[in-house]
Design an enzyme around this catalytic site. Structure first.
Site, PDB file in Angstrom:
ATOM      1  CG  HIS A  25      -1.948   0.811   1.086  1.00 17.15           C
ATOM      2  ND1 HIS A  25      -2.402   1.675   0.308  1.00 17.15           N
ATOM      3  CD2 HIS A  25      -2.835   0.916   2.425  1.00 17.15           C
ATOM      4  CE1 HIS A  25      -3.587   2.283   0.414  1.00 17.15           C
ATOM      5  NE2 HIS A  25      -3.852   2.123   1.895  1.00 17.15           N
ATOM      6  CE  LYS A  81       2.649  -9.025  -6.287  1.00 13.99           C
ATOM      7  NZ  LYS A  81       1.620  -8.673  -5.508  1.00 13.99           N
ATOM      8  CB  ILE A  82       8.842  -4.322  -9.877  1.00 11.09           C
ATOM      9  CG1 ILE A  82       9.398  -5.145 -10.741  1.00 11.09           C
ATOM     10  CG2 ILE A  82       9.554  -3.130 -10.052  1.00 11.09           C
ATOM     11  CD1 ILE A  82      10.916  -5.737  -9.989  1.00 11.09           C
ATOM     12  CG  MET A  83       7.796  -2.702  -3.862  1.00 11.55           C
ATOM     13  SD  MET A  83       6.132  -3.551  -3.488  1.00 11.55           S
ATOM     14  CE  MET A  83       6.568  -5.139  -2.669  1.00 11.55           C
ATOM     15  CG  HIS A 135      -4.096   0.475  -8.519  1.00 12.66           C
ATOM     16  ND1 HIS A 135      -5.421   0.375  -8.434  1.00 12.66           N
ATOM     17  CD2 HIS A 135      -3.978   1.310  -7.455  1.00 12.66           C
ATOM     18  CE1 HIS A 135      -5.965   1.159  -7.328  1.00 12.66           C
ATOM     19  NE2 HIS A 135      -4.742   1.657  -6.941  1.00 12.66           N
ATOM     20  CG  ASP A 169       2.864   4.393  -3.977  1.00 14.43           C
ATOM     21  OD1 ASP A 169       2.614   5.469  -3.309  1.00 14.43           O
ATOM     22  OD2 ASP A 169       2.032   3.536  -3.778  1.00 14.43           O
TER      23      ASP A 169
HETATM   24  N1  COA Z   1       5.337  -6.550  -9.936  1.00 12.88           N
HETATM   25  C1  COA Z   1       5.564  -7.895 -10.368  1.00 12.88           C
HETATM   26  N2  COA Z   1       4.321  -8.466 -10.827  1.00 12.88           N
HETATM   27  C2  COA Z   1       3.096  -8.018 -10.317  1.00 12.88           C
HETATM   28  C3  COA Z   1       3.178  -6.702  -9.874  1.00 12.88           C
HETATM   29  C4  COA Z   1       4.399  -6.140  -9.494  1.00 12.88           C
HETATM   30  N3  COA Z   1       4.287  -4.927  -8.847  1.00 12.88           N
HETATM   31  N4  COA Z   1       1.891  -6.443  -9.523  1.00 12.88           N
HETATM   32  C5  COA Z   1       1.394  -7.313  -9.949  1.00 12.88           C
HETATM   33  N5  COA Z   1       1.998  -8.406 -10.578  1.00 12.88           N
HETATM   34  C6  COA Z   1       1.679  -9.705 -10.960  1.00 12.88           C
HETATM   35  C7  COA Z   1       1.356 -10.501  -9.792  1.00 12.88           C
HETATM   36  O1  COA Z   1       2.631 -11.438  -9.526  1.00 12.88           O
HETATM   37  C8  COA Z   1       0.440 -11.680 -10.460  1.00 12.88           C
HETATM   38  O2  COA Z   1       1.050 -12.340 -11.351  1.00 12.88           O
HETATM   39  P1  COA Z   1       0.557 -13.877 -11.368  1.00 12.88           P
HETATM   40  O3  COA Z   1      -0.692 -13.863 -11.828  1.00 12.88           O
HETATM   41  O4  COA Z   1       1.562 -14.455 -12.525  1.00 12.88           O
HETATM   42  O5  COA Z   1       0.847 -14.418 -10.109  1.00 12.88           O
HETATM   43  C9  COA Z   1      -0.359 -10.638 -11.267  1.00 12.88           C
HETATM   44  O6  COA Z   1       0.267  -9.706 -11.520  1.00 12.88           O
HETATM   45  C10 COA Z   1      -1.775 -10.140 -10.372  1.00 12.88           C
HETATM   46  O7  COA Z   1      -1.170  -9.294  -9.172  1.00 12.88           O
HETATM   47  P2  COA Z   1      -1.773  -9.349  -7.642  1.00 12.88           P
HETATM   48  O8  COA Z   1      -0.736  -9.292  -6.812  1.00 12.88           O
HETATM   49  O9  COA Z   1      -2.603 -10.718  -7.639  1.00 12.88           O
HETATM   50  O10 COA Z   1      -2.685  -8.415  -7.816  1.00 12.88           O
HETATM   51  P3  COA Z   1      -3.513  -7.742  -6.691  1.00 12.88           P
HETATM   52  O11 COA Z   1      -4.746  -6.768  -7.443  1.00 12.88           O
HETATM   53  O12 COA Z   1      -3.718  -8.550  -5.686  1.00 12.88           O
HETATM   54  O13 COA Z   1      -2.550  -6.700  -6.253  1.00 12.88           O
HETATM   55  C11 COA Z   1      -1.162  -4.806  -6.142  1.00 12.88           C
HETATM   56  C12 COA Z   1      -2.292  -5.445  -6.660  1.00 12.88           C
HETATM   57  C13 COA Z   1      -0.941  -3.221  -5.800  1.00 12.88           C
HETATM   58  C14 COA Z   1      -0.914  -5.244  -4.399  1.00 12.88           C
HETATM   59  C15 COA Z   1      -0.008  -5.205  -6.511  1.00 12.88           C
HETATM   60  O14 COA Z   1       0.270  -4.661  -7.964  1.00 12.88           O
HETATM   61  C16 COA Z   1       1.425  -5.050  -5.999  1.00 12.88           C
HETATM   62  O15 COA Z   1       1.808  -5.697  -5.314  1.00 12.88           O
HETATM   63  N6  COA Z   1       2.032  -4.115  -6.625  1.00 12.88           N
HETATM   64  C17 COA Z   1       3.344  -3.453  -5.890  1.00 12.88           C
HETATM   65  C18 COA Z   1       3.147  -2.659  -4.937  1.00 12.88           C
HETATM   66  C19 COA Z   1       2.541  -1.321  -4.998  1.00 12.88           C
HETATM   67  O16 COA Z   1       3.150  -0.645  -5.764  1.00 12.88           O
HETATM   68  N7  COA Z   1       1.459  -0.970  -4.298  1.00 12.88           N
HETATM   69  C20 COA Z   1       1.042   0.427  -4.289  1.00 12.88           C
HETATM   70  C21 COA Z   1      -0.257   0.020  -4.833  1.00 12.88           C
HETATM   71  S1  COA Z   1      -0.970   1.822  -5.210  1.00 12.88           S
END
Ligand code: COA
Length: 371
Positions: A219, A252-254, A258, A308
């Site tokens: 988040h 994961k790449i932060m 979304h 972010d």
């Molecule tokens: N880097 C690499 N892969 C990513 C990714 C990332 N930042 N975000 C999503 N993915 C991939 C997941 O690994 C997953 O792949 P898979 O289906 O092969 O397992 C797919 O995309 C779906 O991701 P998921 O984590 O299930 O989606 P979600 O809706 O639960 O999560 C977030 C959304 C924001 C938590 C997720 O995109 C994430 O962790 N992003 C990084 C943290 C971030 O920037 N947070 C701020 C949000 S505003």
């Protein structure tokens, strides 16, 4: 067959009149106003008023609101004492979480002296003061004055951090980011705040829950994690290799992806323009590295930067320490959290969902001496 509702993905968990996120043909709006219009013409204080009171302020209301926030910046001595006793190694998010909680003991909501709007304003005004008092005390031993002549929250924050007023460009860049961070519908921290409010708990408890929820790297903590990533690479080629290795290792790449947006985060375009603009005063490495990471993520994963990602380099260009990135999110999002708490309270019902049981079938209990 049960639908996969893990993470409550796709679940409509309530109603709000505050914000639309990713609605077809509408995009991101705060109380009906497009985020692009607000970022082009408005200010954080105007947005905070809009969110909490429901309408745009008149010029007189806005100027009175700015003066009011300015008058609420000082900290009680008891709170300063607590800030001094917190470890220098504490994460600034923990400082704000504790500061919020402490202020709630000194200026409680239940004593009927202050309204819920008063508490919200007090917290928005006091968070920069708490953060900067703790920061300067623990880095240089100074007990700084937490008040300033700055009319805006953005200028006040930068003045307290750097000890000199910011340029108009720096003030505006931070102000725009505060508007972008102010509100985003039922995100995790807002939902946490609404859940706490739904038990009829107090305002400070709801904001404290929200801060704790925002702290995580999935988040709000993503802006700090994104900075750590970007700063790791000496040049764009090294960034490309590094990100490819991370993706191969399923890391994961932060700052990318979304829960709601699928193609683009509209906030990212706006913040990227500001990061680009401020990169002109740097050697260009961080911005070039950021652009390459974005290109690799689009090419390899079809993922786009969220707010972010470019907020990280923008804040770095403003001379803000990385550990303060998520606390800035707190300062801004308190306006959105407050508006949600007010909305929740106006039509409250306890938030208490059900769960699907996947544990053992009923079984006989054996007393411990017979096992
Ligand atoms: N880097 C690499 N892969 C990513 C990714 C990332 N930042 N975000 C999503 N993915 C991939 C997941 O690994 C997953 O792949 P898979 O289906 O092969 O397992 C797919 O995309 C779906 O991701 P998921 O984590 O299930 O989606 P979600 O809706 O639960 O999560 C977030 C959304 C924001 C938590 C997720 O995109 C994430 O962790 N992003 C990084 C943290 C971030 O920037 N947070 C701020 C949000 S505003």
């Amino acid at each position: 067959m049960t639908t996969d509702t893990r993470g409550l993905a796709g679940v409509i968990a309530g109603q709000t009149a505050l914000c639309t996120v990713g609605q077809q043909g509408v995009g991101l709006t705060y109380r009906g106003y497009a985020i692009a219009d607000l970022c082009a013409h408005s200010s954080f204080e105007e947005v905070a008023w809009l969110l909490m009171y429901g309408t745009l302020p008149t010029a007189a209301e806005l100027s009175a609101y700015r003066a009011r926030l300015q008058s609420l910046r000082s900290l009680p001595q008891e709170l300063k004492d607590v800030l001094e006793r917190l470890p220098a190694t504490a994460h600034p998010m923990d400082v704000l979480r504790t500061g919020c909680s402490m202020l709630g003991t000194l200026e409680p909501e239940e004593d009927n002296v202050r309204s819920q709007h008063d508490v919200a304003d007090r917290l928005i005004a006091a968070f920069p003061a708490m953060l900067m008092y703790w920061h300067h005390f623990h880095t240089s031993g100074q007990r700084i004055s937490v008040e300033s002549d700055a009319a805006s929250t953005a200028a006040h924050f930068l003045s307290l951090l750097h000890g000199t007023p910011p340029t108009a460009e720096h003030e505006r860049a931070l102000d725009v980011s505060l508007m972008l961070y102010a509100e985003h519908e039922f995100n995790a921290s807002t939902f946490a705040g609404r859940i706490t409010s739904s038990t009829l708990s107090d305002f400070y408890s709801a904001i404290t829950s929200a801060i704790g929820t925002l702290r995580g790297p999935l988040h709000g903590g993503a802006n700090e994690a994104a900075m750590d990533l970007i700063d790791r690479f000496a040049d764009p080629d090294a960034a490309e290799q590094g990100v490819l290795r991370m993706l191969a290792a399923k890391s994961k790449i932060m700052g990318f992806g979304h829960r709601v947006y699928r193609i683009n985060d509209p906030r990212s375009d706006i913040i990227q323009q500001w990061a680009h603009r401020l990169s002109a005063g740097t050697d260009g490495r961080l911005y070039a590295v950021s652009e390459r990471i974005e290109a690799v993520m689009r090419r390899e994963k079809r993922l786009f930067p969220n707010l972010d990602f470019y907020a990280a380099s923008l804040y770095h260009f403003l001379g803000i320490p990385t550990a303060m990135f998520t606390p800035i999110f707190v300062i801004s999002r308190t306006s959105g959290w407050a508006a949600h708490i007010i909305e929740q309270r106006a039509d409250n019902r306890l938030i208490r969902p059900g769960s699907e049981y996947i544990g053992p079938e009923p079984r006989d209990y054996t007393p411990v001496e017979l096992r």
